[in-house]
Write a protein that holds these residues in place. Structure first.
Motif, short mmCIF file in Angstrom:
data_model
loop_
_atom_site.label_atom_id
_atom_site.label_comp_id
_atom_site.label_asym_id
_atom_site.label_seq_id
_atom_site.Cartn_x
_atom_site.Cartn_y
_atom_site.Cartn_z
N ARG A 181 0.85 -1.19 0.00
CA ARG A 181 0.00 0.00 0.00
C ARG A 181 0.89 1.24 0.00
N GLY A 182 0.88 1.96 -1.08
CA GLY A 182 1.72 3.14 -1.18
C GLY A 182 1.00 4.39 -0.74
N GLU A 183 1.79 5.39 -0.39
CA GLU A 183 1.24 6.70 -0.08
C GLU A 183 0.81 7.38 -1.39
N PRO A 184 0.02 8.44 -1.30
CA PRO A 184 -0.42 9.11 -2.54
C PRO A 184 0.73 9.58 -3.42
N LEU B 187 7.65 10.23 -5.31
CA LEU B 187 7.78 11.38 -6.20
C LEU B 187 8.45 12.55 -5.50
N LEU B 188 8.53 12.49 -4.17
CA LEU B 188 9.17 13.57 -3.43
C LEU B 188 10.68 13.41 -3.39
N ASP C 212 -4.65 17.00 -12.41
CA ASP C 212 -3.91 18.22 -12.07
C ASP C 212 -3.94 18.47 -10.56
N ALA C 213 -5.07 18.18 -9.93
CA ALA C 213 -5.16 18.36 -8.48
C ALA C 213 -4.20 17.43 -7.75
N TYR C 214 -3.96 16.24 -8.32
CA TYR C 214 -3.03 15.30 -7.69
C TYR C 214 -1.62 15.87 -7.69
N ILE C 215 -1.19 16.50 -8.78
CA ILE C 215 0.15 17.07 -8.86
C ILE C 215 0.33 18.16 -7.81
N ASP C 216 -0.68 19.01 -7.66
CA ASP C 216 -0.59 20.08 -6.67
C ASP C 216 -0.52 19.52 -5.25
N SER C 217 -1.30 18.46 -4.98
CA SER C 217 -1.29 17.89 -3.63
C SER C 217 0.03 17.20 -3.33
N LEU D 254 3.05 18.05 -4.55
CA LEU D 254 4.08 19.05 -4.36
C LEU D 254 3.96 19.76 -3.01
N SER D 255 2.76 19.71 -2.42
CA SER D 255 2.57 20.38 -1.12
C SER D 255 2.91 19.48 0.06
N LEU D 256 3.28 18.21 -0.18
CA LEU D 256 3.58 17.29 0.91
C LEU D 256 4.98 17.50 1.44
N ASP D 257 5.18 17.10 2.70
CA ASP D 257 6.48 17.19 3.35
C ASP D 257 7.22 15.86 3.16
N PRO D 258 8.40 15.84 2.55
CA PRO D 258 9.10 14.57 2.31
C PRO D 258 9.47 13.83 3.59
N SER D 259 9.58 14.52 4.71
CA SER D 259 10.03 13.88 5.95
C SER D 259 8.89 13.31 6.79
N ARG D 260 7.64 13.40 6.31
CA ARG D 260 6.53 12.91 7.14
C ARG D 260 6.57 11.39 7.21
N PRO D 261 6.18 10.79 8.36
CA PRO D 261 6.28 9.33 8.53
C PRO D 261 5.22 8.60 7.73
N ARG D 262 5.54 7.34 7.38
CA ARG D 262 4.59 6.49 6.69
C ARG D 262 3.59 5.90 7.68
N ALA D 263 2.45 5.47 7.15
CA ALA D 263 1.43 4.82 8.00
C ALA D 263 1.93 3.46 8.45
N GLU D 264 1.64 3.12 9.70
CA GLU D 264 2.06 1.84 10.25
C GLU D 264 1.18 0.72 9.72
N SER D 265 1.78 -0.46 9.53
CA SER D 265 1.02 -1.63 9.07
C SER D 265 0.26 -2.24 10.22
N GLN D 266 -0.76 -3.00 9.91
CA GLN D 266 -1.64 -3.59 10.91
C GLN D 266 -0.99 -4.82 11.53
N ASN D 267 -1.13 -4.97 12.83
CA ASN D 267 -0.57 -6.11 13.53
C ASN D 267 -1.64 -7.16 13.76
N TYR D 268 -1.19 -8.40 13.93
CA TYR D 268 -2.10 -9.52 14.14
C TYR D 268 -2.51 -9.58 15.60
N THR D 269 -3.81 -9.70 15.84
CA THR D 269 -4.34 -9.89 17.19
C THR D 269 -5.03 -11.23 17.23
#
Length: 534
Positions: free
Chosen positions: A75-78, A92-93, A125-130, A132-147
């Motif tokens: 699962r990739g980030e936008p 892309l960042l 076009d809206a995707y390109i603008d969104s 470019l506005s992202l921060d490259p250093s922001r953390p990725r979403a954590e994966s789900q753990n088994y319960t």
């Protein structure tokens, strides 16, 4: 073929039954894997129950497979693009990219640093603008753990209650009971699942107490809570707030308590459980009120002979599919068979000349696996002509004995192996429902046609011998089964007959003669006919 089937099962997230228990060999067979794979799953976190033999709960297997699949997904980030060659997500960042506009739309394109191949992703076009506005250093979403312990969803057809506290001795005992139901009593999987669901529900109420320590007070309190709907899944209304709990039906209560009574009758003879009070099983018996309500027949609409004639005449017959559907509805009335058995019929099972049907339980899902040779019911030549014409059409198209009587799609006979019939009766029920809507009649289920035949037998089968033949042709061993469960008169017919008897008064000599003529032999009828004609 076997390898393809194993791959298909392995991809099924809910291959294991939630309330069942499996040993290691059964898990290997269920998923089509080897012993080392199961051992690797346990090392990866799959919970196992250390009893006399290693056991796995079905809910744990399903949850483990679900989380395992979620972890395997990329699962990739936008702002990320997945490269199918190097199996890596590229941002892309970080990586340089370019925006390309073509007649197919706008897409971004970058060069994979590992393979040197071009990677493309169609965007707006809206995707390109969104991006470019992202921060490259922001953390990725954590994966789900088994319960290991899934949440309880409640008691019902799709609900489940599983105890959080696992007692290995009780789990092994339940596994032995599960095997006894399957191999000793020969119960169906659905019956076994209903029994295990009731046992799991009672286990969750005990909250960690061993089954061998069950008391009468616990059984009584459990029954009270269950009847009051404490284990029913809470519904939500439109405003999003919790609504009142829906009360369970009397049928659900009777079946649940009956399964628990049978389980504790079996449990008291097991080593380690003989200290259970002897009257514990009897305390699971439901109240007389619930037994009466659960066994009360429900009102259902039963079409008349004239309704079915109107239904058949309103169905089109221009296309191949229309003629198949029309013949299917006519055959339901002509044969009186259950819909689950009709879908498995092949041409070899129907003898048009003798107007007979062979119901072989090895190929057809007959009730209680009965072997029957039934005849066509005398419902009229119009129904028989539709079925005969359909079989003749199949034979002219090259259909063989092994081909289904009602194919799913229009086949090309003779060019491949025989086609397989429908697996479930759902398509048949949809065909009947569509025909009813087209004719504008009151809805009824395909099984109600059997009740139509039972009522028709009151007018056609006059002698006791004919009534017995009529009942056997419906697949009933006892004449009372036909009268009680299928031959109940509707209220309008009952009122009409009572009014006729009221106006007629006590039986007269003429009525007595009519009754005698109905049961007279052919020789006596001929003598009476000659006498009356002078």
């Amino acid at each position: 073929m076997a390898a393809r089937r194993n791959r298909r099962i392995r991809k099924t997230l809910n291959a294991a039954k939630t309330h069942w228990l499996y040993n290691q060999t059964e898990v290997m067979t269920l998923y089509g894997v080897c012993r080392n794979t199961v051992l690797n799953w346990t090392k990866a976190g799959l919970r196992q129950i250390e009893a006399e033999e290693c056991l796995f709960r079905g809910c744990d297997l399903n949850e483990f497979q679900r989380v395992r699949r979620e972890k395997a997904k990329r699962r990739g980030e936008p702002h990320e693009i997945f490269c199918i060659r190097c199996k890596t997500l590229h941002s892309l960042l970080v990586e340089p990219f370019k925006v390309v506009t073509s007649r197919f739309g706008c897409h971004v394109e970058l060069i994979c640093p590992d393979t040197g191949q071009s990677i493309r992703k169609f965007v707006s076009d809206a995707y390109i603008d969104s991006v470019l506005s992202l921060d490259p250093s922001r953390p990725r979403a954590e994966s789900q753990n088994y319960t290991a312990s899934p949440a309880c969803t409640g008691f019902g057809q799709n609900g489940s209650f599983l105890p959080d506290d696992i007692i290995p001795e009780d789990e092994h005992t339940i596994y032995c009971y599960q095997r006894a139901l399957i191999h000793t009593e020969g119960r169906h999987e659905k019956t076994v699942d209903a029994s295990l669901r009731a046992i799991r529900l009672f286990q969750s109420y005990l909250a960690g107490t061993r089954l061998s320590e069950t008391t009468i007070a616990q059984v009584t309190a459990f029954k009270t809570a269950f009847e009051e709907g404490a284990f029913r899944r809470e519904q939500q209304n439109a405003s999003g707030t919790d609504a009142d709990r829906q009360m369970l039906s009397s049928s659900t209560i009777v079946h649940c308590f009956g399964n628990l009574e049978a389980f504790f009758n079996w449990l008291r003879d097991r080593p380690g459980y003989r200290k259970i009070p002897a009257d514990i099983p009897s305390h699971f018996r439901p109240s007389r009120h619930h037994r009466k309500v659960a066994g009360a027949p429900t009102e259902k609409h039963v079409p008349s002979h004239e309704d079915l004639l109107t239904l058949i005449r309103a169905m089109p017959d221009a296309r191949w599919r229309d003629r198949r559907d029309r013949a299917l509805v006519a055959f339901l009335y002509l044969s009186g068979m259950r819909d689950g058995a009709v879908i498995g019929l092949r041409l070899k099972h129907v003898d048009v000349e003798r107007r007979e049907i062979l119901q072989d339980p090895r190929e057809i899902r007959t009730k209680n696996s009965k072997t029957m040779r039934s005849s066509w019911f005398p419902v009229g030549e119009e129904f028989a002509g539709i079925v005969t014409g359909w079989i003749g059409e199949l034979r002219q198209a090259g259909a063989q004995d092994e081909d289904p009587l009602f194919p799913q799609t229009r086949p090309t006979f003779g060019q491949r192996d025989p086609r397989e019939p429908w697996v479930t009766a759902t398509p048949l029920r949809k065909i009947v429902k569509a025909a009813i809507q087209r004719s504008g009649q009151q809805p009824f289920r395909p099984h109600a046609i059997r009740a139509t035949l039972a009522r028709l037998g009151y007018r056609i089968a006059l002698t006791m011998e004919e009534q017995k033949a009529w009942s056997q042709n419906l697949g009933h061993d006892h004449l009372a089964t036909t009268a009680i469960y299928y031959g109940k008169l509707d209220t309008d017919t009952q009122a009409r007959l009572m009014s006729t008897m009221w106006n007629r008064g006590p039986a007269t000599t003429e009525h007595e003669l009519i009754d005698l003529i109905r049961v007279a032999s052919p020789e006596k009828l001929q003598a009476i006919r000659v006498l009356l004609r002078g």
